[in-house]
Each structure stands twice: as C-alpha cells, then as structure tokens.
Design an enzyme around this catalytic site. Structure first.
Site, PDB file in Angstrom:
ATOM      1  N   ASP A   1       0.893  -1.234  -0.159  1.00 35.33           N
ATOM      2  CA  ASP A   1      -0.010  -0.065   0.081  1.00 35.33           C
ATOM      3  C   ASP A   1       0.814   1.261  -0.109  1.00 35.33           C
ATOM      4  OD1 ASP A   1      -2.101   1.869   0.754  1.00 35.33           O
ATOM      5  OD2 ASP A   1      -1.416   1.844   2.746  1.00 35.33           O
ATOM      6  N   TYR A   2       0.441   2.339  -0.188  1.00 29.06           N
ATOM      7  CA  TYR A   2       1.308   3.641  -0.099  1.00 29.06           C
ATOM      8  C   TYR A   2       1.096   4.584   0.992  1.00 29.06           C
ATOM      9  CZ  TYR A   2       3.458   7.735  -1.771  1.00 29.06           C
ATOM     10  OH  TYR A   2       4.617   8.598  -1.814  1.00 29.06           O
ATOM     11  N   ASP A   3      -0.068   5.130   1.046  1.00 28.36           N
ATOM     12  CA  ASP A   3      -0.158   6.124   2.181  1.00 28.36           C
ATOM     13  C   ASP A   3      -0.159   5.302   3.589  1.00 28.36           C
ATOM     14  OD1 ASP A   3      -0.710   8.918   1.125  1.00 28.36           O
ATOM     15  OD2 ASP A   3      -1.842   7.825   0.052  1.00 28.36           O
TER      16      ASP A   3
ATOM     17  N   ASP B   1      -1.664  -0.365   5.879  1.00 28.88           N
ATOM     18  CA  ASP B   1      -2.136   0.054   7.155  1.00 28.88           C
ATOM     19  C   ASP B   1      -3.545   0.571   7.346  1.00 28.88           C
ATOM     20  OD1 ASP B   1      -2.197   2.355   5.305  1.00 28.88           O
ATOM     21  OD2 ASP B   1      -1.991   3.744   7.061  1.00 28.88           O
TER      22      ASP B   1
HETATM   23  O1  LIG Z   1      -4.541   3.108  -0.470  1.00 26.89           O
HETATM   24  P1  LIG Z   1      -3.526   4.211   0.184  1.00 26.89           P
HETATM   25  O2  LIG Z   1      -2.111   4.415  -0.809  1.00 26.89           O
HETATM   26  O3  LIG Z   1      -3.218   4.030   1.721  1.00 26.89           O
HETATM   27  O4  LIG Z   1      -4.298   5.593  -0.122  1.00 26.89           O
HETATM   28  C1  LIG Z   1      -5.629   5.720   0.830  1.00 26.89           C
HETATM   29  C2  LIG Z   1      -5.942   7.153   0.851  1.00 26.89           C
HETATM   30  O5  LIG Z   1      -4.624   8.096   0.954  1.00 26.89           O
HETATM   31  C3  LIG Z   1      -4.687   9.433   1.076  1.00 26.89           C
HETATM   32  O6  LIG Z   1      -5.312  10.070   2.176  1.00 26.89           O
HETATM   33  C4  LIG Z   1      -4.533   9.526   3.370  1.00 26.89           C
HETATM   34  O7  LIG Z   1      -3.123   9.832   3.457  1.00 26.89           O
HETATM   35  C5  LIG Z   1      -2.979  11.368   3.201  1.00 26.89           C
HETATM   36  C6  LIG Z   1      -1.643  11.776   3.230  1.00 26.89           C
HETATM   37  O8  LIG Z   1      -0.927  11.411   4.349  1.00 26.89           O
HETATM   38  C7  LIG Z   1      -3.653  12.038   4.492  1.00 26.89           C
HETATM   39  O9  LIG Z   1      -3.494  13.602   4.318  1.00 26.89           O
HETATM   40  C8  LIG Z   1      -5.195  11.811   4.406  1.00 26.89           C
HETATM   41  O10 LIG Z   1      -5.772  12.334   5.741  1.00 26.89           O
HETATM   42  C9  LIG Z   1      -5.434  10.217   4.589  1.00 26.89           C
HETATM   43  O11 LIG Z   1      -6.771   9.890   4.522  1.00 26.89           O
HETATM   44  C10 LIG Z   1      -5.240   9.977  -0.307  1.00 26.89           C
HETATM   45  O12 LIG Z   1      -5.446  11.435  -0.304  1.00 26.89           O
HETATM   46  C11 LIG Z   1      -6.492   9.171  -0.657  1.00 26.89           C
HETATM   47  O13 LIG Z   1      -6.786   9.393  -2.038  1.00 26.89           O
HETATM   48  C12 LIG Z   1      -6.267   7.738  -0.721  1.00 26.89           C
HETATM   49  O14 LIG Z   1      -7.410   7.088  -1.175  1.00 26.89           O
END
Ligand SMILES: O=P(O)(O)OC[C@H]1O[C@H](O[C@H]2O[C@H](CO)[C@@H](O)[C@H](O)[C@H]2O)[C@H](O)[C@@H](O)[C@@H]1O
Length: 298
Positions: free
Chosen positions: A55-57, A238
């Site tokens: 996963d990324y974020d 995560d």
């Molecule tokens: O599937 P992922 O790669 O984990 O992406 C999930 C969402 O992540 C992002 O939002 C989240 O991370 C941001 C940066 O750290 C944070 O600011 C935000 O509050 C989190 O919800 C992204 O913006 C989404 O598009 C993704 O779906």
C-alpha cells in the site's frame, strides 16, 4: 512479471463483487506479532520467485496533513528500483491514490506494477500503459456522492473533496473543529449509504466512495493469476482497504501480511510493524549491498 502480452481483463462484466468489510467484521486478532525480520529474511533469501505488494499512504510514507505532501523519499525510490531490478521479484504498489499521483512519483521505476484507486486502474509491471479496469462500468453514483460531499464540505470548514476518476474522497483531517468534523462524518456516512451499489470506506480521517467492482483483494488475486505461484510473498498495508489484500492472502502459508500499526489493532495480518519508516528500512535490508565486490541481500 512476464514480458508476454498482459491478459488482465476490465472488470465491468463481473456479476458478483466482494465488498470491503467494516473494521468490526475484520476482527480475528488483537495481539498481532511484531514482524520477525530474521524469519522474513531467511524466507526472502531462499526464495526463487517473490511477490512484493505495498500500500502507499501510511505504509511507504507517513500520514501527513496534506495528501500532496506524502511524497516518496529518495531512499524509498532507490530501494523500490533495486528490488524491481531483481528478476526474481515482482513488485507492486496497490493504492487508493489516483493514476496521476502514482505515475508522477513512482511511474519512472522500471518493472514496478502500479494499481490506482483500489484497482480501478492498473499498470502492469514492465509495461507503460494504464489499463482502465472499470471501462463501461456505471459511474452515475458519482454525481450524487459529490453533492453529498459538497454539502458536508460547506457545513464543515477545513474539509476538502479529492475527486478521482472512479472514486471520491472527503478529507476532514484539517477541519477547524475536529470533534464536529467527526460527528459530520458519521452523518455523511449514513447519507452515503442511501446511494446503494457503492462501497463506502472509512479511511484515515476520510470517507471514500468507490465502485463495488474493485477492491485491493481482487487486485492481489489478479496479480497472482497473472504471475503464477511465488514462493515468497510480502504484503504490507495500514488501512481498512488493505485488509482486503490480507484476506486474499490469509490462507497462503508463504505470505507475510504485515500491518503498519499497533499490535492491538484488529487485523487479518499475521505481523505488524509500528511505522512506515520501518517498512522502508525493511525494503532497504532486502536490497543487495555491494560489499567487497560481492552482492549480499538482507
Ligand atoms: O491506499 P492508500 O495508498 O493508503 O491511499 C489511501 C488514501 O490516502 C490518502 O489519504 C490519506 O493520506 C493522506 C496523506 O498522508 C492524509 O492527508 C489523509 O488524511 C489520509 O486519509 C489519499 O489522499 C487518498 O486519495 C487515498 O485514497
């Protein structure tokens, strides 16, 4: 990834879907073991064919206030590129992010597979074209969803909408009044449920709506079908949406499913690490080091 023509089909013909479960339904463990890096290292070294999915974020980058600021570090880019260079490895990033973000920050890494918007778009390892997995799928729900999010944004200062091609995310991390924003998110969730035919995901201070036809677990299954069996699998995530990946792998004894989060978090992952920094150092430890003219990994 084989260099043969990719055989991944779009999803719009599917009759049945697997819906991401809510956290309460995911509960199997409350005391997840800390990742045993020695055991992982042994398995990694002895494997001839490896599948690595991240996963990324929150997994490869820490969660930050502004999504645009969650950019990969130079170390992460170096490690991913090196892992992708190893012909024994297939490496994928499976994210809720859109194509543009993934392409901009990771698209230059040769042989790195990318899956955007929970599997709505895929760029297979070793190819340069993105495949739209939802072509011809019904997206009429998007305008209704957008109106709901716009109402909540207007009522909740500091919240913002992130519009993607096949999903929409409402972020309340930067709301001026956090308690109020949380209350609004519960009301918003109830309204979104009335749309029907969509998945509503409760993310990290966001609500996200996407087509029922995609989830990260289906992405994992597609990659496995495309790649054939691997003798080492590492999958790290995560968030609630990453549990679909863990579920897809939970019967596979070769898979290391790693939650980036505390041991007491409910998860289907068998292992956990505390932070995205630990995931990045794990990747660094897997990259062959040039020592005295010889290569050693882990
Ligand atoms: O599937 P992922 O790669 O984990 O992406 C999930 C969402 O992540 C992002 O939002 C989240 O991370 C941001 C940066 O750290 C944070 O600011 C935000 O509050 C989190 O919800 C992204 O913006 C989404 O598009 C993704 O779906």
């Amino acid at each position: 990834m084989s260099s043969a023509t990719p055989t991944v089909e779009p999803l719009s013909h599917l009759q049945t879907h697997q819906t991401a479960k809510k956290p309460a339904e995911l509960a199997t463990k409350h005391n997840t073991r800390l990742l045993n890096t020695d055991s992982l290292s042994r398995e990694y070294k002895s494997a001839n064919k490896r599948l690595l999915m991240f996963d990324y974020d929150g997994t490869l980058t820490p969660i930050v206030k502004n999504p645009a600021d969650a950019q990969p570090t130079q170390n992460l880019l170096r490690y991913l590129a090196a892992l992708c260079r190893d012909p024994s490895n297939t490496v994928w990033i499976i994210s809720g992010r859109d194509q543009e973000f993934l392409q901009t920050h990771l698209g230059h890494i040769e042989r790195l597979g990318l899956s955007a918007e929970h599997g709505s778009f895929m760029k297979l390892a070793g190819t340069h074209e993105w495949i739209d997995m939802l072509q011809n799928a019904d997206m009429s729900w998007k305008s209704t969803c957008l109106k709901i999010f716009e109402n909540y944004t207007a009522q909740t200062p500091g919240t913002v909408i992130e519009q993607k091609k096949s999903s929409i995310t409402w972020h309340y991390r930067n709301a001026l009044d956090q308690d109020e924003a949380y209350r609004q998110s519960l009301l918003c969730y109830e309204e979104l449920k009335k749309i029907g035919g969509v998945d509503i995901l409760v993310g990290k201070m966001n609500l996200e709506v996407r087509s029922l036809l995609v989830n990260k677990g289906e992405v994992v299954k597609r990659i496995q079908t495309q790649e054939g069996p691997a003798d080492f699998i590492l999958c790290a995530g995560d968030d609630q949406t990453d549990e679909d990946m863990f579920r897809a792998l939970c019967d596979d004894k070769r898979a290391f499913c790693v939650l980036v989060g505390p041991p007491n978090r409910e998860t289907l992952a068998g292992w956990c690490v505390e932070s995205s920094e630990q995931v990045v150092s794990l990747l660094g430890s897997m990259v062959p080091q040039v020592t005295n003219g010889s290569n050693s990994s882990l």
